[in-house]
Design an enzyme around this catalytic site. Sequence first.
Site, short mmCIF file in Angstrom:
data_model
loop_
_atom_site.label_atom_id
_atom_site.label_comp_id
_atom_site.label_asym_id
_atom_site.label_seq_id
_atom_site.Cartn_x
_atom_site.Cartn_y
_atom_site.Cartn_z
N CYS A 73 19.53 -33.53 2.71
CA CYS A 73 19.93 -34.87 3.08
C CYS A 73 18.82 -35.67 4.02
CB CYS A 73 21.23 -35.01 3.83
SG CYS A 73 21.87 -36.42 4.41
N GLU A 90 42.48 -42.24 -12.09
CA GLU A 90 41.27 -42.82 -11.64
C GLU A 90 41.58 -44.42 -11.64
OE1 GLU A 90 38.70 -41.73 -10.80
OE2 GLU A 90 39.14 -39.83 -11.34
N CYS A 116 28.84 -30.19 6.50
CA CYS A 116 28.25 -30.56 5.07
C CYS A 116 27.80 -29.58 4.19
CB CYS A 116 27.30 -31.91 5.53
SG CYS A 116 26.57 -32.31 3.78
N CYS A 128 31.39 -36.70 4.26
CA CYS A 128 30.50 -37.58 4.22
C CYS A 128 30.75 -38.95 4.29
CB CYS A 128 29.50 -37.59 3.17
SG CYS A 128 28.02 -38.67 3.64
N CYS A 144 28.74 -33.82 9.80
CA CYS A 144 27.58 -33.37 9.21
C CYS A 144 27.30 -31.69 9.56
CB CYS A 144 26.33 -34.06 10.00
SG CYS A 144 25.93 -35.60 9.63
#
Length: 582
Positions: free
Chosen positions: A345, A164, A339, A330, A336
């Site tokens: 959304c 991370e 997705c 995204c 789109c």
Amino acid sequence: MASRKSARIAAQEPKPPNPYGPHNGDSDDAAGLMSASQPSSPDSASSASDPDREPRPVKRRKVTKHTPNTTTRSPTKYSKSSSLLLVQSIFNSAPHDGRALPLRPHSPSYHQPLLLSSPSAQASLLKWFQKEQTTRLMPWRKPFLTNPSRADLSRRAYEVWISEIMLQQTRVATVIAYWNKWMTKWPTIEDLAQATEEEVVNMWTGLGYYSRARRIHAGAQKVVAEMQGLLPDTVEGLMKHVPGVGRYTAGAISAIVFGEAEPMVDGNVMRVLSRQMGLMVDVKGDKRVVDVLWEAADRLVKVVAEADGEEGEKPGLWGQALMELGSTICTPKPQCGKCPVTESCMAYAEGLALASGLKQAVPDIEDGIACVLCELVEEDAMEASSQATEKKGRQQTSKFFEAFQASSMKEKDVVSRTPSSQELNTIISHAQRFPQKKPKKQVREEEALVCAIRRVSDGQYLISRRPDKGLLAGLWEFPSYILPASNDSTTKSRKKQALDYASGLVESTDGYRGELGTVPWLFSHLRLAMHVQLFELDDSDRSLRTLPLESNYRWVSSDEIESESMGTGMKKCWSLIKATRE
């Protein structure tokens, strides 16, 4: 085998009030080479205004001429109380009915994420991610540990922590090689704690933001010395006891490793949620928006985790799924059509409504409360966002912001069909407006002299260590000098300034050999041209000595330079210098 709970050693502490600050990961560095300034940590929230401050004298208001067609509003002063009221107005009201366009004005409840009340959308995202993680392999992605031993839990927490921190401001493809190399050298947190800071920073070379490496090293030593090698399992414990761990990294470790229902909000998640919630605003420039997004992420992960009880893999999978969606689908220019959560959304629904030419009734706004987050959208601005559509589509867009007709259009009416390719282009064009982006600051340009001073007697070079604080803190470099901003840089002028600068380091500059070339290096806020100057110091005459040097200077061999902790740009300069000796 120790249970997961019995393996934890961090003391439970009360949650700090609203610790969520704007950030992109938890990094507190800014890219650059020669600047020594240290920006404040993006994880720190701004303090509220001082209630004991004396009131300012009343000033006469300056009247300015109104400028039409503006699409931005003056920034609102942030306070925790006003932010809390905003969060409550969005999340403590009844769920909205999914109307497809954010009317001006609209109530704050319009931004309550449909994803919260859509189990089918939640399941769709998790199913998509479980498939995605088998095709987009990352070495730190591993199955959730059930009933782990303490050693297994310690190693897993360590692996996620390192991944991370490395992923902050760095592409996944770059991080994979670094992470594998790191884990080969220091497979456990105990191994890392025994390393020297110089070794750790040298391993980090090329990732940038070098203070991250120093904080990791300091954190590992503290965890081994004070926590028996196991990172705390709570967000509060991680943020308080581990250097350099902010809200995002703490949430990732707590959710992925320990199964806690904690949110992780990075830049990718901010973009995903702004589109899911229809928030047409700069998500990084308004702290109220940051609070709203963290609240949405917190509620979502808790809803998703409920089926698994207190612990389980779902919190970690959910957080990674949101980040993966923002990283692959995204994106700033979204796909789109691919997705998995278009049904929830709002940006998608709005885009399809625009493409379909549908009209909508003005909603009732309780008590006159209107949304104070979204920017005002002018008709011509909305048209500009739909460049992919034909003239007819643009005309339909304009009509949305004229007299609205009642139609009670529901979200399901908008997304229940597959859009045409032309409609999909309009949807994508509209979704790109979320979140709003501030104009990029112009990258400043600077020039620097990099002086390679070589002793003839032993072939060693003079290097200097940068200050312990600031950009590239503590890294070694060839003595360098930033040219004045007004400098009319030429080869001749650079020679004169190189001689003047080197004269403060060595007793004689007779060994100036000229300019070897220029190394360009681009950072996020700086375009730097490094002009490499070569000096050969003939010290065969014992009466010729180098001037007394401070402790941050030393002479090193070519082999030592190869393994020295230097920034990538300075390593490029060394390649140019080394070529003159081959």
